[in-house]
Design a protein around this motif. Structure first.
Motif, PDB file in Angstrom:
ATOM      1  N   THR A 152      35.311   8.559 -15.009  1.00  0.00           N
ATOM      2  CA  THR A 152      34.983   9.424 -13.865  1.00  0.00           C
ATOM      3  C   THR A 152      33.776   8.852 -13.123  1.00  0.00           C
ATOM      4  O   THR A 152      33.710   8.902 -11.888  1.00  0.00           O
ATOM      5  CB  THR A 152      34.648  10.854 -14.351  1.00  0.00           C
ATOM      6  N   VAL A 153      32.828   8.318 -13.876  1.00  0.00           N
ATOM      7  CA  VAL A 153      31.566   7.884 -13.266  1.00  0.00           C
ATOM      8  C   VAL A 153      31.752   6.664 -12.366  1.00  0.00           C
ATOM      9  O   VAL A 153      31.148   6.599 -11.281  1.00  0.00           O
ATOM     10  CB  VAL A 153      30.512   7.591 -14.364  1.00  0.00           C
ATOM     11  N   LEU A 197      30.846  15.902  -9.616  1.00  0.00           N
ATOM     12  CA  LEU A 197      30.375  15.370 -10.908  1.00  0.00           C
ATOM     13  C   LEU A 197      29.824  16.472 -11.809  1.00  0.00           C
ATOM     14  O   LEU A 197      29.722  16.286 -13.016  1.00  0.00           O
ATOM     15  CB  LEU A 197      29.264  14.334 -10.696  1.00  0.00           C
ATOM     16  N   TYR A 210      26.926  19.497 -13.084  1.00  0.00           N
ATOM     17  CA  TYR A 210      25.536  19.457 -13.590  1.00  0.00           C
ATOM     18  C   TYR A 210      24.601  18.900 -12.504  1.00  0.00           C
ATOM     19  O   TYR A 210      23.998  17.849 -12.661  1.00  0.00           O
ATOM     20  CB  TYR A 210      25.457  18.628 -14.876  1.00  0.00           C
ATOM     21  N   GLN A 252      26.707  13.633 -18.817  1.00  0.00           N
ATOM     22  CA  GLN A 252      27.682  14.687 -19.154  1.00  0.00           C
ATOM     23  C   GLN A 252      29.075  14.298 -18.708  1.00  0.00           C
ATOM     24  O   GLN A 252      29.961  15.151 -18.653  1.00  0.00           O
ATOM     25  CB  GLN A 252      27.339  16.014 -18.451  1.00  0.00           C
ATOM     26  N   THR A 253      29.262  13.056 -18.329  1.00  0.00           N
ATOM     27  CA  THR A 253      30.502  12.698 -17.654  1.00  0.00           C
ATOM     28  C   THR A 253      31.067  11.406 -18.236  1.00  0.00           C
ATOM     29  O   THR A 253      30.319  10.512 -18.593  1.00  0.00           O
ATOM     30  CB  THR A 253      30.218  12.526 -16.131  1.00  0.00           C
ATOM     31  N   GLN A 254      32.391  11.347 -18.290  1.00  0.00           N
ATOM     32  CA  GLN A 254      33.067  10.182 -18.881  1.00  0.00           C
ATOM     33  C   GLN A 254      32.938   8.946 -18.000  1.00  0.00           C
ATOM     34  O   GLN A 254      32.908   9.052 -16.772  1.00  0.00           O
ATOM     35  CB  GLN A 254      34.566  10.493 -18.969  1.00  0.00           C
ATOM     36  N   TYR A 295      32.096   7.120  -8.580  1.00  0.00           N
ATOM     37  CA  TYR A 295      30.893   7.773  -8.051  1.00  0.00           C
ATOM     38  C   TYR A 295      29.745   6.772  -7.988  1.00  0.00           C
ATOM     39  O   TYR A 295      28.990   6.739  -7.027  1.00  0.00           O
ATOM     40  CB  TYR A 295      30.472   8.953  -8.944  1.00  0.00           C
TER      41      TYR A 295
END
Ligand code: ADE
Length: 370
Positions: free
Chosen positions: A47-48, A80, A82, A42-44, A51
């Protein structure tokens, strides 16, 4: 023949244009592949990446993840969103260590039995980490396939069958990642870069002159908007009352300032709790959620935070409630797994929801310099 041509073109394009991403380093480690796929659900990508790196420093192996307490896992996932993804990944790591001797299943069927692993994740892990001939359809891939084949409203199963028929045997991993990259960088939802696309001469949507029309966009239902009141309750010693959300459900296991959704039949912006000049609704909320009777307290508005989830939006109005004494009352959590008086350092060590992080910043801004 046409199908073979499609895979060949795509793979040749991928060899030149593939994105260099940390989880693509060879040799592929199934644990790392799995982690990346779960984070990317669910994340670009941008962004990932941080993390992902941080996570692997803390939990370099599946065993390290399985041995960690869920609180530490959620803390690392903080921001993050979800969070069920993190809870399931942790539960699945425990299951793999306990029942599979630490070996991640190599087949789609075996992977599908793990918590949180659906058709996409199973196909991605099996193809990328174990070189199985399995498709993996995320949103980007579905869009690419819909456009190439001119499918305006394809059924889910139709796309999976189509992807299966296109897979080049023995190269499914590269094929899947090539489709993902094409969807992310060329065949974008808006303004696709058709001249740069290796599939343009095969593409029905491109030939139509309006590639964006594929697949047809569903009309969005309007999203509900909920009002939440929040109390940052601080005792005379500077400790803050925190509630842990129940393990299942939205933001399960995360910590928040004492809050409740306003189920108001009056106006929709929470005026009854905030604008009437009465602190009674706030005090009622606090006693309901914590058992704490706020007697004399200094109550002041702290601010407002908006947050959008997939299917609804919330507006949280936060109040700062300063108790005149150190609180010794017995707490009675209602709708919280646990309640905790936390020092500021402890608050920062808890896994907070994103909007609670913002509220915490608001609180910190009121206390710094005072
Ligand atoms: N999105 C989902 N999985 C991905 C992957 N393996 N590489 C790039 N983007 C992705």
């Amino acid at each position: 023949m046409r199908e073979r041509t499609l895979a060949d073109r795509l793979l040749r394009w991928f060899a030149r244009h593939r994105r260099d991403l940390p989880w693509r380093r060879e040799p592929r480690d199934p644990y790392r592949v799995w982690l990346a796929e779960v984070m990317l659900q669910q994340t670009q990508v941008t962004t990932v990446v941080p993390y992902y790196e941080r996570w692997l420093e803390r939990f370099p192996t599946l065993e390290a993840l399985a041995a960690a307490p869920l609180d530490a896992v959620l803390k690392l996932w903080e921001g993050l969103g979800y969070y069920a993804r993190a809870r399931n990944l942790h539960a699945a790591a425990c299951a793999v260590v306990q029942t599979h001797g630490g070996r991640i299943p190599a087949t789609v069927e075996g992977l599908l039995r793990l918590p949180g692993v659906g058709r996409y994740t199973a196909g991605a892990i099996a193809s990328l980490a174990f070189n199985a001939d399995a498709p993996a359809l995320d949103g980007n891939v579905k869009r690419v396939l819909s456009r190439v084949h001119g499918l305006s409203a394809p059924k889910e199963d139709e796309l999976w069958r189509l992807a299966e028929s296109l897979l080049p045997p023995g190269r499914a991993g590269a094929f899947n990642e090539a489709l993902m990259d094409l969807g992310a960088t060329v065949c974008t939802p808006r303004a696709p870069q058709c001249p740069a696309c290796p599939l343009r001469t095969l593409c029905v949507a491109q030939a139509s002159g309006d590639p964006e029309a594929y697949p047809a966009r569903l009309r969005k239902k309007s999203t509900p908007h909920h009002q939440v009141i929040t109390a940052v309750i601080v005792d005379e010693g500077g400790r803050v009352l925190m509630g842990q959300r129940p393990p299942d459900g939205l933001l399960g296991g995360l910590w928040e300032f004492v809050s409740s959704e306003l189920r108001t039949s009056s106006n929709s912006n929470g005026e009854d709790a905030f604008g009437s000049g009465s602190s009674a609704p706030l005090k009622r909320m606090i006693v309901t959620r914590t058992g704490l009777h706020i007697g004399r307290a200094d109550i002041a508005p702290l601010g407002e935070v908006k947050h959008a989830f997939t299917h609804f939006r919330i507006t949280r109005r936060a109040w700062l409630v300063r108790l005149a004494t150190r609180c010794h009352a017995t707490l009675q959590p209602k709708g919280y797994g646990r309640l905790l008086w936390a020092s500021p350092a402890e608050v920062e060590s808890l896994a907070l929801t994103r909007s609670d992080q913002k509220i915490w910043q608001m609180y910190r801004n009121t206390t710094t310099g005072s």
